[in-house]
Design a protein around this motif. Structure first.
Motif, PDB file in Angstrom:
ATOM      1  N   LEU A  24       0.866  -1.178   0.000  1.00 50.53           N
ATOM      2  CA  LEU A  24       0.000   0.000   0.000  1.00 50.53           C
ATOM      3  C   LEU A  24       0.900   1.225   0.000  1.00 50.53           C
ATOM      4  N   GLY A  25       1.170   1.747  -1.178  1.00 50.40           N
ATOM      5  CA  GLY A  25       2.099   2.869  -1.283  1.00 50.40           C
ATOM      6  C   GLY A  25       3.470   2.466  -0.771  1.00 50.40           C
ATOM      7  N   ARG A  26       3.987   3.195   0.227  1.00 50.65           N
ATOM      8  CA  ARG A  26       5.311   2.889   0.767  1.00 50.65           C
ATOM      9  C   ARG A  26       5.245   1.815   1.852  1.00 50.65           C
ATOM     10  N   HIS A  27       4.045   1.367   2.169  1.00 43.35           N
ATOM     11  CA  HIS A  27       3.877   0.366   3.221  1.00 43.35           C
ATOM     12  C   HIS A  27       3.747  -1.032   2.618  1.00 43.35           C
ATOM     13  N   GLU A  28       4.447  -1.972   3.227  1.00 42.69           N
ATOM     14  CA  GLU A  28       4.207  -3.362   2.893  1.00 42.69           C
ATOM     15  C   GLU A  28       3.619  -4.016   4.140  1.00 42.69           C
ATOM     16  N   LEU A  29       2.353  -4.385   4.045  1.00 47.94           N
ATOM     17  CA  LEU A  29       1.688  -4.997   5.183  1.00 47.94           C
ATOM     18  C   LEU A  29       1.753  -6.502   5.030  1.00 47.94           C
ATOM     19  N   SER A  30       2.138  -7.192   6.112  1.00 53.47           N
ATOM     20  CA  SER A  30       2.133  -8.645   6.034  1.00 53.47           C
ATOM     21  C   SER A  30       1.502  -9.208   7.302  1.00 53.47           C
ATOM     22  N   ALA A  31       0.918 -10.363   7.176  1.00 51.76           N
ATOM     23  CA  ALA A  31       0.240 -10.981   8.313  1.00 51.76           C
ATOM     24  C   ALA A  31       0.377 -12.490   8.248  1.00 51.76           C
ATOM     25  N   THR A  32       0.477 -13.119   9.414  1.00 48.58           N
ATOM     26  CA  THR A  32       0.391 -14.579   9.472  1.00 48.58           C
ATOM     27  C   THR A  32      -0.542 -14.945  10.617  1.00 48.58           C
ATOM     28  N   GLY A  33      -1.275 -16.008  10.419  1.00 48.37           N
ATOM     29  CA  GLY A  33      -2.136 -16.539  11.474  1.00 48.37           C
ATOM     30  C   GLY A  33      -1.882 -18.031  11.560  1.00 48.37           C
ATOM     31  N   THR A  34      -1.636 -18.533  12.765  1.00 53.21           N
ATOM     32  CA  THR A  34      -1.251 -19.933  12.925  1.00 53.21           C
ATOM     33  C   THR A  34      -2.134 -20.624  13.954  1.00 53.21           C
ATOM     34  N   ALA A  35      -2.616 -21.794  13.624  1.00 57.17           N
ATOM     35  CA  ALA A  35      -3.348 -22.617  14.590  1.00 57.17           C
ATOM     36  C   ALA A  35      -2.613 -23.943  14.691  1.00 57.17           C
ATOM     37  N   SER A  36      -2.275 -24.333  15.917  1.00 60.58           N
ATOM     38  CA  SER A  36      -1.552 -25.598  16.114  1.00 60.58           C
ATOM     39  C   SER A  36      -2.400 -26.560  16.927  1.00 60.58           C
ATOM     40  N   ILE A  37      -2.298 -27.821  16.595  1.00 59.82           N
ATOM     41  CA  ILE A  37      -3.098 -28.840  17.275  1.00 59.82           C
ATOM     42  C   ILE A  37      -2.385 -29.337  18.528  1.00 59.82           C
ATOM     43  N   GLU A  38      -3.105 -30.129  19.304  1.00 56.57           N
ATOM     44  CA  GLU A  38      -2.554 -30.645  20.565  1.00 56.57           C
ATOM     45  C   GLU A  38      -1.272 -31.448  20.313  1.00 56.57           C
ATOM     46  N   ARG A  39      -0.322 -31.282  21.214  1.00 59.18           N
ATOM     47  CA  ARG A  39       0.960 -31.970  21.033  1.00 59.18           C
ATOM     48  C   ARG A  39       1.579 -32.276  22.395  1.00 59.18           C
ATOM     49  N   ASN A  40       2.520 -33.159  22.378  1.00 56.39           N
ATOM     50  CA  ASN A  40       3.169 -33.570  23.619  1.00 56.39           C
ATOM     51  C   ASN A  40       4.333 -32.630  23.934  1.00 56.39           C
ATOM     52  N   VAL A  41       4.699 -32.554  25.195  1.00 54.80           N
ATOM     53  CA  VAL A  41       5.884 -31.801  25.591  1.00 54.80           C
ATOM     54  C   VAL A  41       7.006 -32.802  25.818  1.00 54.80           C
ATOM     55  N   ARG A  42       8.177 -32.510  25.257  1.00 53.13           N
ATOM     56  CA  ARG A  42       9.313 -33.428  25.412  1.00 53.13           C
ATOM     57  C   ARG A  42       9.665 -33.593  26.882  1.00 53.13           C
ATOM     58  N   LYS A  43      10.126 -34.775  27.230  1.00 49.67           N
ATOM     59  CA  LYS A  43      10.499 -35.067  28.624  1.00 49.67           C
ATOM     60  C   LYS A  43      11.510 -34.047  29.141  1.00 49.67           C
ATOM     61  N   SER A  44      12.458 -33.682  28.290  1.00 50.07           N
ATOM     62  CA  SER A  44      13.504 -32.758  28.739  1.00 50.07           C
ATOM     63  C   SER A  44      12.931 -31.372  29.037  1.00 50.07           C
ATOM     64  N   ASP A  45      11.795 -31.024  28.397  1.00 45.84           N
ATOM     65  CA  ASP A  45      11.151 -29.750  28.705  1.00 45.84           C
ATOM     66  C   ASP A  45      10.212 -29.874  29.900  1.00 45.84           C
ATOM     67  N   GLU A  46       9.609 -31.054  30.051  1.00 48.50           N
ATOM     68  CA  GLU A  46       8.674 -31.259  31.173  1.00 48.50           C
ATOM     69  C   GLU A  46       9.353 -30.987  32.511  1.00 48.50           C
ATOM     70  N   ARG A  47      10.585 -31.453  32.655  1.00 52.20           N
ATOM     71  CA  ARG A  47      11.279 -31.304  33.948  1.00 52.20           C
ATOM     72  C   ARG A  47      11.523 -29.835  34.280  1.00 52.20           C
ATOM     73  N   LEU A  48      11.553 -28.970  33.245  1.00 55.21           N
ATOM     74  CA  LEU A  48      11.754 -27.546  33.503  1.00 55.21           C
ATOM     75  C   LEU A  48      10.455 -26.879  33.919  1.00 55.21           C
ATOM     76  N   LEU A  49       9.345 -27.425  33.440  1.00 55.98           N
ATOM     77  CA  LEU A  49       8.052 -26.761  33.613  1.00 55.98           C
ATOM     78  C   LEU A  49       7.349 -27.143  34.900  1.00 55.98           C
ATOM     79  N   VAL A  50       7.425 -28.427  35.269  1.00 57.40           N
ATOM     80  CA  VAL A  50       6.670 -28.909  36.431  1.00 57.40           C
ATOM     81  C   VAL A  50       7.576 -29.766  37.305  1.00 57.40           C
ATOM     82  N   ARG A  51       7.527 -29.505  38.593  1.00 60.92           N
ATOM     83  CA  ARG A  51       8.209 -30.373  39.554  1.00 60.92           C
ATOM     84  C   ARG A  51       7.183 -30.798  40.586  1.00 60.92           C
ATOM     85  N   LEU A  52       6.936 -32.092  40.689  1.00 62.77           N
ATOM     86  CA  LEU A  52       5.980 -32.594  41.677  1.00 62.77           C
ATOM     87  C   LEU A  52       6.746 -33.284  42.801  1.00 62.77           C
ATOM     88  N   ALA A  53       6.322 -32.989  44.028  1.00 62.16           N
ATOM     89  CA  ALA A  53       7.000 -33.551  45.191  1.00 62.16           C
ATOM     90  C   ALA A  53       6.919 -35.070  45.165  1.00 62.16           C
TER      91      ALA A  53
END
Lengths: 161, 396
Positions: free
Chosen positions: B166-195
């Protein structure tokens, strides 16, 4: 901005005390740094009119096909080649590092292809001539070359903003 | 699982290359590899850095095949190690089909399906490629050593994108939808610690991401607004009955100015978190906290090979209690500086214009928010500490 081929010769005549070899290299470097870039396209695309927005879309690799259909193949010289820098500034109004960032973003997100890097202007001429849909740039040396885009002077004038 | 995906994708790519007319097909292979060194005068970051650590590297290899101008397939395999926060296992970074629905001189619209990158801020999509980052360590709005990396980074789903001049403007857009997925074990230990070592599983429910960018005068000015929303779900065996839902949203405003020698960048991220934990269906805990962070960064290109940079970066766990005093009043044994990090950094980098790059940077940090607890056991840490990082990389 086209270079008057007479000017470097005048510059050559001035420092008489310097040896011939040094003089020649001085002349060559003066000529190279003053060199403008000119767009070249594959002969099959000669009739497409280019403007700055279209060139930007092509060289940022966002446009994948020519308006008449065939895929666009972009050829560039290395990022740190003086002619690259000059071409991007003068013809696209973009700095070399910004283009590299745009290409890297595509390459490392899988959303586009990077341009093909050629090492010399000779290779650029050859690849653009022989590759369907190709576009690239070379230095303005004054010699006529058939696949060069017609009326380059008019195109360059039209692109200045 | 991931290897199977990579294999099937390469089979598809190979088949496509074999079937498509030779003239139209274009393919490229690119990659990167970089090794880092981290030294901290106190606290550990990306490994045992207080002794000097080489436990930080990243590498990736990708291939793209453009079958027709409007159809592109690509995939990247990557590894990264960063102390406790990443463990060097091979992963499929992205694998997608990109179909351009519409393309003309001043606009384009397309659709990507597969494992796609989320567009959050300027750097998230290529955050693990040193050649695309401003510095070895990304500013804290990207949470490089934090827990939300796995959520925001990439996900299987679909992405629409568009561009309009649009004239001197370049407008860009992205929209992303992601489905349910698992969290890697190595990331799980960073996120949750259960006694008591209670076993648990962490998943990411569907997540959403949108970005709008205005690029003015060929990119001299870039303005972007990004939003991301996703939910982690925690489950434990039925006999334990503990469950959790953790909503995370990240809104980022990004502004960049590109001049010949100088690039100025600033970003602000607002990060509300809502955590609900239930026991046998009854609400056990509910917290709502809004984190935020911002940085201002200047890069100066001394010449095409050398670049210097400086950045001031601040991040806070609770934007209503940025100095942590309220938290410390409520938790007398806690250190209020664990609720924030203020980081001033200076960096210098070199590249050969083609394949090689070397980066070096020093950080002077006040606060310990950016530390990983697993890497820094114990209740007390040095509040004022500094970090020195080096990285050398090769790209093809």
């Amino acid at each position: 901005m086209r270079v008057d081929p007479q000017k470097p010769r005048e510059r050559r005549a001035a420092p008489r005390a310097i040896g011939l070899l040094a003089l020649l290299s001085l002349w060559l470097s003066a000529f190279a740094s003053a060199q403008s870039a000119e767009i070249i396209v594959n002969p099959a695309q000669q009739n497409i009119s280019l403007n700055r927005n279209l060139l930007r879309a092509i060289f940022t690799m966002q446009l994948r096909a020519w308006p008449n259909g065939p895929p666009i193949r972009v050829f560039v010289l290395p990022d740190n080649h003086p002619l690259s820098d000059r071409f991007y500034r003068e013809n696209l109004g973009i700095y070399s590092y910004m283009l590299r960032a745009a290409w890297d973003r595509m390459v490392f997100t899988g959303t586009g292809l990077a341009p093909t890097v050629v090492q010399t202007e000779e290779e650029m001429r050859e690849r653009v001539r022989s590759t369907p849909g190709a576009i690239g740039y070379i230095g303005t040396t004054g010699d006529a070359y058939s696949p060069r885009f017609p009326e380059p002077r008019a195109i360059l004038t039209g692109m200045r903003q | 699982m991931m290897r199977q995906q990579a294999f099937s994708l390469s089979t598809v790519l190979a088949t496509l290359v074999a079937c498509a007319p030779a003239l139209a097909v274009e393919y490229q292979v690119h990659g990167y590899a970089a090794q880092g060194f981290v030294y901290s005068d106190d606290n550990n970051f990306f490994g045992e850095s207080s002794d000097g650590s080489f436990n930080y590297y990243e590498a990736g290899l990708n291939a793209s095949v453009q079958v027709r101008p409007n159809l592109l397939f690509s995939a990247q395999a990557a590894i990264r190690d960063a102390g406790i926060s990443d463990d060097g296992t091979l992963r499929l970074d992205y694998a997608l089909a990109d179909y351009r629905l519409l393309e003309n001189l001043d606009s384009s619209v397309g659709l990507r399906v597969g494992k796609v990158k989320n567009a959050t801020g300027f750097y998230n999509e290529t955050r693990d490629v040193i050649f695309t980052r401003p510095s070895i360590l990304l500013p804290s709005v990207y949470a490089d050593n934090q827990n939300q990396r796995s959520l925001v980074f990439t996900g299987p789903g679909a992405q629409v994108y568009g561009r309009k001049m649009l004239g001197r403007h370049e407008l860009s857009a992205t929209g992303t939808a992601s489905i349910e997925r698992n969290v890697r074990k190595s990331d799980e230990r960073l996120l949750v610690r259960l006694a008591g070592g209670i076993p648990f599983d962490l998943r990411i429910k569907d997540s959403w991401n949108a970005q709008i960018m205005d690029s003015l005068n060929g990119g001299a000015w870039q303005l972007a607004v990004s939003h991301f929303f996703g939910t982690f779900t925690l489950s434990t065996p039925e006999t334990i009955g503990l469950a959790g839902e953790f909503d995370v949203s990240i809104s980022t405003v990004s502004i960049r100015y590109n001049a010949e020698k100088l690039t100025l960048t600033t970003e602000y991220a607002l990060n509300p978190n809502r955590n609900v934990v239930t026991l046998n269906g009854a609400r056990l805990l509910e917290t709502h906290i809004v984190a935020d962070g911002a940085y201002l960064q200047g890069e100066y290109r001394i010449n095409p090979r050398w670049r210097a940079m400086a950045r001031y970066d601040a991040s806070f766990i609770d934007r209503r209690d940025r100095n942590g005093r309220e938290f410390a009043a409520a938790n007398p044994t806690a250190d209020r500086k664990s609720r924030m990090s203020r980081d001033f950094m200076l960096g210098l980098s070199w590249n050969d214009g083609e394949h090689w790059g070397v980066w070096g940077e020093a950080h002077w940090i006040d606060g310990t928010r950016i530390l990983q607890a697993l890497e820094n056991p114990g209740p007390s840490h040095a509040d004022r500490w500094s970090l020195f990082m080096l990285m050398a990389g090769y790209r093809l």
